[in-house]
Motif scaffolding. Structure first.
Motif, PDB file in Angstrom:
ATOM      1  N   ARG A 102       6.783  -2.978  -0.090  1.00 15.42           N
ATOM      2  CA  ARG A 102       5.587  -2.166  -0.313  1.00 15.42           C
ATOM      3  C   ARG A 102       4.584  -2.307   0.831  1.00 15.42           C
ATOM      4  N   ARG A 103       5.091  -2.658   2.015  1.00 13.48           N
ATOM      5  CA  ARG A 103       4.202  -2.865   3.161  1.00 13.48           C
ATOM      6  C   ARG A 103       3.746  -1.550   3.781  1.00 13.48           C
ATOM      7  N   GLN A 104       2.535  -1.603   4.324  1.00 11.24           N
ATOM      8  CA  GLN A 104       2.084  -0.503   5.175  1.00 11.24           C
ATOM      9  C   GLN A 104       2.656  -0.768   6.560  1.00 11.24           C
ATOM     10  N   ILE A 105       3.266   0.231   7.166  1.00 11.16           N
ATOM     11  CA  ILE A 105       3.872   0.039   8.489  1.00 11.16           C
ATOM     12  C   ILE A 105       2.948   0.569   9.582  1.00 11.16           C
ATOM     13  N   GLU A 106       2.390   1.767   9.366  1.00 11.24           N
ATOM     14  CA  GLU A 106       1.495   2.327  10.392  1.00 11.24           C
ATOM     15  C   GLU A 106       0.583   3.390   9.799  1.00 11.24           C
ATOM     16  N   LEU A 107      -0.700   3.256  10.136  1.00  4.34           N
ATOM     17  CA  LEU A 107      -1.640   4.337   9.805  1.00  4.34           C
ATOM     18  C   LEU A 107      -2.000   5.011  11.120  1.00  4.34           C
ATOM     19  N   ASP A 108      -1.671   6.274  11.255  1.00  6.14           N
ATOM     20  CA  ASP A 108      -1.969   6.999  12.485  1.00  6.14           C
ATOM     21  C   ASP A 108      -3.091   7.988  12.177  1.00  6.14           C
ATOM     22  N   ALA A 109      -4.276   7.663  12.672  1.00  5.40           N
ATOM     23  CA  ALA A 109      -5.447   8.474  12.316  1.00  5.40           C
ATOM     24  C   ALA A 109      -5.497   9.774  13.110  1.00  5.40           C
ATOM     25  N   VAL A 110      -4.693   9.905  14.139  1.00  4.69           N
ATOM     26  CA  VAL A 110      -4.740  11.113  14.958  1.00  4.69           C
ATOM     27  C   VAL A 110      -3.922  12.230  14.315  1.00  4.69           C
ATOM     28  N   GLU A 111      -2.724  11.873  13.850  1.00  4.96           N
ATOM     29  CA  GLU A 111      -1.826  12.956  13.354  1.00  4.96           C
ATOM     30  C   GLU A 111      -2.373  13.733  12.163  1.00  4.96           C
ATOM     31  N   PRO A 112      -2.964  13.237  11.130  1.00  2.00           N
ATOM     32  CA  PRO A 112      -2.949  11.861  10.663  1.00  2.00           C
ATOM     33  C   PRO A 112      -1.740  11.643   9.740  1.00  2.00           C
ATOM     34  N   SER A 113      -1.259  10.397   9.707  1.00  2.17           N
ATOM     35  CA  SER A 113      -0.114  10.085   8.837  1.00  2.17           C
ATOM     36  C   SER A 113      -0.108   8.604   8.474  1.00  2.17           C
ATOM     37  N   LEU A 114       0.671   8.295   7.462  1.00  2.00           N
ATOM     38  CA  LEU A 114       0.780   6.917   7.003  1.00  2.00           C
ATOM     39  C   LEU A 114       2.256   6.610   6.809  1.00  2.00           C
ATOM     40  N   THR A 115       2.727   5.550   7.450  1.00  2.00           N
ATOM     41  CA  THR A 115       4.124   5.154   7.286  1.00  2.00           C
ATOM     42  C   THR A 115       4.162   3.882   6.440  1.00  2.00           C
ATOM     43  N   VAL A 116       4.962   3.916   5.386  1.00  2.00           N
ATOM     44  CA  VAL A 116       4.983   2.795   4.435  1.00  2.00           C
ATOM     45  C   VAL A 116       6.415   2.517   3.986  1.00  2.00           C
ATOM     46  N   GLU A 117       6.598   1.332   3.396  1.00  3.68           N
ATOM     47  CA  GLU A 117       7.865   1.073   2.726  1.00  3.68           C
ATOM     48  C   GLU A 117       7.872   1.803   1.381  1.00  3.68           C
TER      49      GLU A 117
END
Ligand code: 2HG
Ligand code: ZN
Length: 453
Positions: free
Chosen positions: A85-100
């Motif tokens: 359930r980890r957060q892998i990356e928050l990209d504020a530009v795209e914006p997007s969130l990559t998670v498990e």
């Protein structure tokens, strides 16, 4: 036979029960064990072990599903993603969130909010459902009218298929026209093609303050002209309807009293953009025009965010309020403009064949999606009730076919609808689905018996 990988496992009776079922109660959970992978590599190891030791795997998220898609009734191994359930990356530009995949959807929404962003797919169980399950079932919910379903928000997936291959699909790209999008095939595939282990979700800007109108309609036929008029006058994010019985059940369950003096056969919660009250006048004018036209008989406009949330409760609390009556659920869709005719035809069908049944109607009428819940009469045994409903289903689905609708608008097929798939997908399509199953899961290791027989 290969050795069982070094992965946390539970086999006690309580865990088998807890992890072996979803929100449905028609099947008895009987998994062999529950396992808790912590990485994509762990999932690969589990699939390989299953292949070499004649085991079947049931992928498991928050288990809030309503079609038996996460039930393990036949000695399967439940693969719970909850430790991933980890957060892998928050990209504020795209914006997007990559998670498990095991991150709860509510946490995605919260993470987005804290970053000044918004993940818009939302439904009553979002807090306890998990990202992987929401993608595997293409969850819809209450704001599809504006934002679409989960499908629209998935920018990338990591999936372990039934061959133990890791598929890294679309990798977060906004544009990628290098052939068919395999990620879209995985969305809504109910865990029969692969186990989702990571996802990249698109985010958006938060909407302005929302206001809510609670409306009482003159009759069923009034719903569509009202939807059209409100869509013209306001920027709607939801148009959710519920019937008189829903109100009675929520009142009995929550102890609150319905805020409209006029209680009608059909009501709707209508949510719209109202930044600093700028659209309040437009809403009131639209409301008055609907009253004058004879479509609406009563209504309330929320005066605060707290009141808007209270009005929403009349729609959101329905599922929990009817749960004690072991509802037999049907989640149907037709083209939006055909909803009133379809609902009328369903009501006539039930009145003719099963007059003793209490049916509660509600749903996302702005998306053409009706939730039909048949409640188990108090004096009736659940097994008899289930059998009676199974008798009704083919008639209901024949109507779905006549209206060219779908037997499952958003809850998925799972075990509940599997044998009825042919009512809304033709033989050529089902054949193609079988081909996909054979391609991605040739040994049939993943979620056996779900979606396809
Ligand atoms: C909802 O719209 C959910 O609230 C649940 O999809 C529907 O309980 C149901 O039938
Ligand atoms: Zn729904």
């Amino acid at each position: 036979m290969s050795a069982f990988p070094d992965i946390e496992t539970l086999t006690d009776a309580q865990s088998l029960l807890h992890y072996g079922r979803d929100w449905t109660r028609f099947w008895t959970p009987a998994p062999e064990r529950v396992v808790f992978p912590r990485s994509t590599d762990d999932v690969v190891a589990l699939v390989r072990w299953a292949g070499s030791s004649d085991r079947r795997l049931v992928p498991s998220g928050g288990r809030t599903g309503l079609s038996g898609g996460a039930v393990a009734p036949g000695g399967e191994v439940v693969v719970s993603l909850e430790k991933m359930r980890r957060q892998i990356e928050l990209d504020a530009v795209e914006p997007s969130l990559t998670v498990e995949a095991g991150m709860p959807v509510g946490e995605v929404q919260r993470t987005a909010r804290e970053a000044g962003l918004f993940y818009p797919v939302d439904w009553a169980a979002a807090g306890s459902s998990q990202v992987g399950g929401s993608i595997a079932t293409n969850a819809g919910g209450i704001r599809v009218l504006r934002y679409g379903m989960t499908r629209q928000w998935v920018r990338g997936l990591v999936v372990v298929d039934g061959r133990g291959q890791v598929l890294r699909l679309n990798r977060g790209l906004v544009k990628n026209n290098s052939g068919p999008d395999l990620g879209q095939l995985m969305i809504g595939s109910e865990g029969v093609l692969g186990i989702i282990t990571e996802a990249t979700l698109a985010l958006t800007r938060p909407p302005p303050t929302q206001s809510v109108l609670l409306l009482a309609f003159a009759d069923l036929a009034a719903l569509m002209p009202a939807l059209a008029a409100l869509q013209k006058a306001l920027s709607l994010s939801a148009f959710e309807f519920f019937d008189r019985r829903s109100v009675a059940r929520v009142e009995a369950h929550t102890g609150s009293s319905f805020p409209l003096a006029e209680r009608a056969d059909f009501h709707a919660v209508v949510e719209f953009d109202d930044p600093d009250g700028a659209c309040t006048d437009a809403a009131l004018q639209a409301f008055e025009a609907l009253v004058e036209a004879g479509h609406v008989t009563d209504g309330i406009l929320s005066q605060s965010e707290a009141q808007a949330a209270e009005l929403w409760r009349w729609r959101e609390a329905i599922t929990e309020s009817i749960a004690p009556a072991t509802p037999y659920k049907n989640d149907l869709s037709v083209r939006v403009s055909r909803v009133p005719g379809f609902l009328g035809a369903l009501e006539a069908l039930i009145a003719r064949h099963y007059p003793e049944f209490e049916v509660v109607w509600f749903g996302h009428i702005g998306d053409g999606n009706l939730h039909m819940n048949i409640l188990c009469p108090e004096a009736m045994d659940v097994a008899d009730f289930r059998a009676a409903c199974d008798g009704l289903s083919p008639r209901v689905f024949a109507l779905v076919r006549e209206y060219q609708g779908s037997i499952s608008a958003e809850h998925g097929v799972g075990l509940l609808k599997r044998d009825y798939l042919h009512y809304s997908r033709d033989a050529a399509e089902i054949d193609a689905l079988r081909g996909l199953k054979a391609l991605f899961d040739p040994e049939g290791l993943l979620n056996p018996g779900k979606l396809l027989a």
